[in-house]
Write a protein that holds these residues in place. Structure first.
Motif, short mmCIF file in Angstrom:
data_model
loop_
_atom_site.label_atom_id
_atom_site.label_comp_id
_atom_site.label_asym_id
_atom_site.label_seq_id
_atom_site.Cartn_x
_atom_site.Cartn_y
_atom_site.Cartn_z
N TRP A 1 0.86 -1.19 0.00
CA TRP A 1 0.00 0.00 0.00
C TRP A 1 0.89 1.24 0.00
N VAL A 2 0.62 2.15 -0.95
CA VAL A 2 1.37 3.40 -1.02
C VAL A 2 0.37 4.56 -1.08
N SER A 3 0.50 5.50 -0.14
CA SER A 3 -0.48 6.58 -0.04
C SER A 3 0.21 7.91 0.21
N LYS A 4 -0.54 8.97 -0.03
CA LYS A 4 -0.08 10.32 0.28
C LYS A 4 -0.78 10.76 1.57
N VAL A 5 0.02 11.10 2.59
CA VAL A 5 -0.52 11.41 3.91
C VAL A 5 -0.02 12.78 4.35
N ASP A 6 -0.93 13.59 4.90
CA ASP A 6 -0.54 14.89 5.45
C ASP A 6 0.08 14.70 6.83
N MET A 7 1.32 15.12 6.97
CA MET A 7 2.01 15.04 8.25
C MET A 7 2.41 16.45 8.66
N GLU A 8 1.63 17.03 9.60
CA GLU A 8 1.87 18.39 10.05
C GLU A 8 1.95 19.35 8.86
N ASP A 9 0.93 19.26 8.00
CA ASP A 9 0.80 20.10 6.81
C ASP A 9 1.90 19.86 5.78
N ASN A 10 2.60 18.74 5.91
CA ASN A 10 3.65 18.40 4.95
C ASN A 10 3.32 17.04 4.34
N PRO A 11 2.77 17.00 3.11
CA PRO A 11 2.39 15.73 2.51
C PRO A 11 3.61 14.81 2.33
N ARG A 12 3.47 13.58 2.78
CA ARG A 12 4.54 12.59 2.64
C ARG A 12 3.96 11.32 2.04
N ASP A 13 4.76 10.66 1.19
CA ASP A 13 4.38 9.34 0.71
C ASP A 13 4.65 8.33 1.82
N VAL A 14 3.71 7.42 2.00
CA VAL A 14 3.82 6.40 3.04
C VAL A 14 3.60 5.03 2.41
N LEU A 15 4.40 4.05 2.84
CA LEU A 15 4.30 2.69 2.31
C LEU A 15 4.11 1.71 3.46
N GLN A 16 3.27 0.72 3.21
CA GLN A 16 3.09 -0.36 4.19
C GLN A 16 2.89 -1.68 3.45
N ILE A 17 3.57 -2.71 3.93
CA ILE A 17 3.34 -4.07 3.44
C ILE A 17 2.23 -4.65 4.30
N ARG A 18 1.07 -4.83 3.73
CA ARG A 18 -0.10 -5.23 4.51
C ARG A 18 -0.32 -6.73 4.52
N LYS A 19 0.33 -7.42 3.59
CA LYS A 19 0.17 -8.88 3.53
C LYS A 19 1.27 -9.44 2.65
N LEU A 20 1.83 -10.57 3.03
CA LEU A 20 2.78 -11.28 2.18
C LEU A 20 2.89 -12.71 2.70
N ARG A 21 2.25 -13.62 1.99
CA ARG A 21 2.25 -15.02 2.41
C ARG A 21 3.66 -15.60 2.41
N ASP A 22 3.87 -16.52 3.36
CA ASP A 22 5.13 -17.27 3.44
C ASP A 22 6.33 -16.36 3.67
N SER A 23 6.15 -15.29 4.42
CA SER A 23 7.24 -14.34 4.64
C SER A 23 7.17 -13.76 6.05
N HIS A 24 8.34 -13.46 6.60
CA HIS A 24 8.43 -12.73 7.86
C HIS A 24 8.65 -11.25 7.53
N TYR A 25 7.62 -10.63 6.99
CA TYR A 25 7.74 -9.26 6.51
C TYR A 25 7.51 -8.27 7.64
N SER A 26 7.90 -7.02 7.39
CA SER A 26 7.66 -5.95 8.34
C SER A 26 6.34 -5.26 8.03
N PRO A 27 5.38 -5.26 8.97
CA PRO A 27 4.09 -4.61 8.71
C PRO A 27 4.06 -3.14 9.10
#
Length: 250
Positions: free
Chosen positions: A202-228
């Motif tokens: 998931w990749v989104s544009k998020v307002d952080m203290e009036d400063n838009p930042r791109d944010v990424l999150q791995i929300r699912k990955l089968r058979d992996s010890h991923y970072s959520p």
């Protein structure tokens, strides 16, 4: 071709680490994109890394002329036209004549002329990749699932197609990213897709203290010890990095 690793990496060090080394071969990943977020580099780097590792790659473009992403590959020291000529980079044009009006003629060998016909979509990919060997040395980009959904009269047909692709990829070891645009579909449909696929980035544009930042999150990955965790996604013309949003928190 060189020895095939059991994971398909992006060539983005931080992201590959968060993915437990990359995407497991045979996986279908949903890349959820927000309007304005600089997520395009994930597609380009995924293909570039495959070509640099002597893998086959296919691009199924429906939203933009295929030449756009092909041109971007030169940023990473590649000669994309050479890879197209030798058959390592396979282009499927689903943009130029997407609904069979015939007003424009595609220059590409493989063309899908009716995106509303999911059987034609499936056959276009099957025909374009038929000569790839071994098949588990293939990675692909389908851009986008949103276009397919908006072109079809049946959401169920698209869900069936994703199921079919999952089975095909598991049998053949092919690894692919299907992009989808957040906000363009019913939440229930997106949840159904997330349930079916092997992974969700998931990749989104998020307002952080009036400063838009791109944010990424791995929300699912089968058979992996991923970072959520959620990360700031910092992008420049050549690479990307992940920055922890809340360093020190567990």
């Amino acid at each position: 071709m060189t020895e095939i690793k059991n994971r398909a990496s992006f060539g983005i060090a931080d992201l590959d680490n968060a993915l437990d080394g990359g995407i497991p071969r045979g996986s279908l990943i949903l890349l959820e994109e927000d309007t304005g977020a600089r997520s395009g580099i994930l597609q380009t780097k995924f293909v570039a890394e495959g070509l640099l590792n002597n893998e086959y790659c296919y691009l199924f473009n429906m939203e933009h002329p295929p030449q756009a992403i092909i041109n971007s590959l030169s940023t990473f020291g590649l000669e994309p036209e050479e890879h197209i000529t030798n058959g390592q980079l396979i282009v499927i044009d689903g943009f130029t004549d997407a609904f069979g009006w015939g007003e424009f003629v595609s220059k590409w060998k493989y063309v899908c002329h009716d995106l509303s016909n999911i059987n034609e979509v499936r056959d276009a990919v099957k025909q374009a990749t038929a000569e790839v060997e071994p098949y588990n040395n293939l990675r692909g980009i389908v851009d986008s699932l949103t276009t397919l959904l908006l072109s079809s009269d049946s959401e169920r047909a698209i869900l069936h197609y994703i199921h079919h692709q999952m089975a095909t990829q598991k049998n053949n070891g092919t690894t692919s990213l299907f992009t989808i645009h957040m906000g363009a579909h019913r939440p229930e449909l997106v949840k159904a897709l997330e349930h079916i696929v092997d992974g969700v980035i998931w990749v989104s544009k998020v307002d952080m203290e009036d400063n838009p930042r791109d944010v990424l999150q791995i929300r699912k990955l089968r058979d992996s010890h991923y970072s959520p965790r959620m990360y700031y996604f910092n992008v420049d013309d050549h690479d990307a990095t992940l920055e922890e949003m809340h360093p020190g928190r567990k």
